[in-house]
Design an enzyme around this catalytic site. Structure first.
Site, short mmCIF file in Angstrom:
data_model
loop_
_atom_site.label_atom_id
_atom_site.label_comp_id
_atom_site.label_asym_id
_atom_site.label_seq_id
_atom_site.Cartn_x
_atom_site.Cartn_y
_atom_site.Cartn_z
N MET A 1 -54.68 4.86 -31.16
CA MET A 1 -53.82 5.36 -32.62
C MET A 1 -55.03 5.82 -33.64
SD MET A 1 -51.67 4.85 -30.90
CE MET A 1 -50.20 3.97 -29.78
N CYS A 2 -54.75 7.27 -33.58
CA CYS A 2 -56.03 7.46 -34.73
C CYS A 2 -54.69 8.46 -35.68
CB CYS A 2 -56.49 7.99 -33.83
SG CYS A 2 -58.29 7.29 -33.00
N ASP A 3 -55.74 9.39 -36.68
CA ASP A 3 -55.14 10.21 -37.43
C ASP A 3 -56.10 11.01 -37.64
OD1 ASP A 3 -51.88 9.82 -37.41
OD2 ASP A 3 -53.09 7.94 -38.08
N GLU B 1 -58.10 12.51 -31.03
CA GLU B 1 -56.58 11.70 -30.86
C GLU B 1 -56.62 11.39 -29.15
OE1 GLU B 1 -55.07 10.46 -33.96
OE2 GLU B 1 -56.66 11.79 -34.79
#
Length: 414
Positions: A1-3, A84
Site C-alpha cells: 500500500m502507498c500514497d 503504487e
C-alpha cells in the site's frame, strides 16, 4: 500500500509519496552517481537480466533493501517518480518479470524529462512484462503498478494492467492502490480497447473505461485505497495558493478521522501503521520534492512513519545527504532506517515518549527545512542537527524495554 500525490501550482511542481511496505522491512536512501560510457551488456534487476544502457542519470532512490529498484526517487534533471501497487484482472499469478520498482528506477536512470521517463517505463513494460513476488516476507504478494511521474514542467499519471497501459497529463492528482483513469487519457497501448476485449476485460459496450475494465474490487477495498486517495484529493483541493514544506509534510502525516489511535487504524490513513492480519503494511519511508530541474529540493525521512519521523533537507549535490544516505556496500543495520527503528517501535506503544519525540521534532524540523530556501545551505550544520536529533531519540528509546503487540512480535519476526 502507498500514497502519492502531485501538485502543479503557481509555476511550481510538488511531488510527495509515502512508501508503505511490510512492518520491519528495511528501506535505504541511496545516491546513485551519473554513469557515462558503461560497456556492460546487461544489468541484473530484481529478477530479470535486461539490456544495459551506456549512459545513466544520477539519482536519489528510496530502496527496499532486497530490491534492485526503488519505491520513489528523483534524478539529476528533477524528474520524480513514485509507484503504487494495483491489483488488476491481468496481474500475473506466476513467473517473474520486472517489478514496478525496477521500472521506476529504469525511468529515473534513463529519462531526462517526465515524458521521457514515461516512455522508458512503457517500453520496458511491453518488452519484459511486470510481475514476480513483490513482498519482503510474503512471496505470494503480487501486483501491477501505477505511477506518478513529474518534472518542473509537467506531470503524468501512468496506470498499467499486465502489459497494457494508459497515461494522462495532470495538474493535481493522487494515486493509491486502485486505478484512477477512466474514459479520458492522452496516451495508451496500441489498440487498447481491442486488446481489453480480446482478454475478456471489456464487453465492447459504451465508451471504454480503463479502471472499470481492469480494476478489481476486493483488495482495493480491504486496503482502503479509495478512502486514502480521497484524503489526498481533499488536501489538493484545499491547498493554498503558495504551498510549502509544512503543508506537504502534514498531508503525508495524515491519520484521517483516527487521529493518534495508532493501533486502531484501518488502512484508511495516509500515514499507515501496521498491526493486524488485514493491516500488514506501514509507511516505511517518505519523500517530498519541489521540482526545479537541476535545482530540485527534497525532504526525506529515511525512517518509518512520517508522523514519528523528522523530515530532513536534501538536494542532488554531493554536499548534501550526510547522515541520511546509505553508503555503497554498507549493511542494512548501518542505515539510518535501521538505527531509528528502536525509537519508532517505542513510540508505537509509549504515548508519553511519542508526544515528547514529536514536540522535539516539531521544534527542529522547520529550522532544517528552511535551509532549502537558502541559496547556499550549510549542509554540514544541517546534517549535524539532524544526526544529533536521531542520536538523542535512539538513546532515549534504549532506556527501557519495549513490549510490542503480539501481531508485531509474530508477523514482523522481531
Amino acid at each position: 500500500m502507498c500514497d502519492t500525490l502531485v501538485l502543479r501550482q503557481s509555476g511550481q511542481t510538488w511531488f510527495a509519496k509515502n512508501s508503505d511496505r511490510e512492518a520491519a522491512e528495511p528501506q535505504r536512501l541511496l545516491r546513485l552517481d551519473e554513469v557515462r560510457g558503461d560497456r556492460s551488456a546487461e544489468l541484473q534487476a530484481t529478477y530479470l537480466r535486461i539490456p544495459q544502457t551506456a549512459d545513466r542519470y544520477g539519482l536519489v532512490l528510496s530502496q527496499p533493501s532486497w530490491i534492485w529498484g526503488g519505491e520513489m526517487g528523483v534524478n539529476q534533471h528533477g524528474v520524480a517518480i513514485g509507484n503504487e501497487a494495483v491489483f488488476t484482472r491481468l496481474t500475473r499469478k506466476r513467473g517473474q518479470a520486472l517489478l514496478g520498482m525496477d521500472l521506476l528506477r529504469l525511468g529515473l536512470e534513463r529519462g531526462a524529462t517526465a515524458r521521457e521517463a514515461l516512455q522508458v517505463i512503457v517500453e520496458h513494460l511491453e518488452r519484459h512484462g511486470q510481475g514476480g513476488p513483490a513482498g519482503y516476507r510474503d512471496k505470494g504478494f503480487r501486483y501491477d503498478n501505477s505511477f506518478l511521474i513529474a518534472d518542473a514542467g509537467e506531470a503524468w499519471v501512468l496506470e498499467t494492467a499486465g502489459q497494457l497501459w494508459a497515461a494522462k497529463r495532470v495538474e493535481r492528482w493522487a494515486i493509491s492502490n486502485a486505478l484512477t483513469l477512466g474514459h479520458e487519457f492522452d496516451l495508451c497501448s496500441a489498440d487498447l480497447p481491442g486488446q481489453a476485449r480480446k482478454l475478456g476485460c471489456w464487453d465492447g459496450r459504451g465508451d471504454f473505461h480503463f479502471a472499470r475494465a481492469f480494476d478489481t474490487r476486493l483488495l482495493p477495498w480491504i486496503g482502503g485505497a479509495h478512502r486514502r486517495r480521497a484524503l489526498n484529493q481533499d488536501f489538493l483541493a484545499a491547498c493554498p495558493a503558495q504551498p510549502g514544506w509544512r503543508e506537504l509534510t502534514a498531508a503525508l502525516r495524515s491519520h484521517g478521522a483516527r487521529g493518534d489511535d495508532l493501533h486502531g487504524h484501518d488502512n484508511r490513513q495516509v500515514c499507515l501503521h501496521a498491526g493486524a492480519f488485514w493491516r500488514p503494511s506501514q509507511t516505511t519511508a517518505s519523500l517530498i520534492a519541489r521540482l526545479q530541474g537541476a535545482a530540485t529540493q527534497i525532504a526525506v525521512t529515511a525512517t518509518s512513519a512520517p508522523c514519528l519521523s523528522l523530515f530532513q533537507p536534501l538536494d542532488l549535490t554531493p554536499a548534501s545527504g550526510a547522515g541520511l544516505l546509505s553508503v555503497a556496500g554498507q549493511s542494512v543495520e548501518q542505515s539510518l532506517w535501521w538505527r531509528f527503528e528502536a525509537a519508532h517501535r517505542r513510540a508505537l506503544v509509549d504515548a508519553e515518549f511519542r508526544q515528547a519525540l514529536r514536540a522535539s521534532r516539531d521544534a527542529l524540523e522547520p529550522q532544517l527545512l528552511s535551509g532549502l530556501d537558502q541559496s547556499n545551505p550549510d549542509w554540514v550544520a544541517l546534517a549535524a542537527s539532524g544526526s544529533a536529533w536521531h542520536a538523542q531519540w535512539r538513546a532515549e528509546a534504549a532506556e527501557c524495554d519495549v513490549v510490542l503487540p503480539r501481531w508485531w512480535r509474530r508477523s514482523a519476526r522481531l
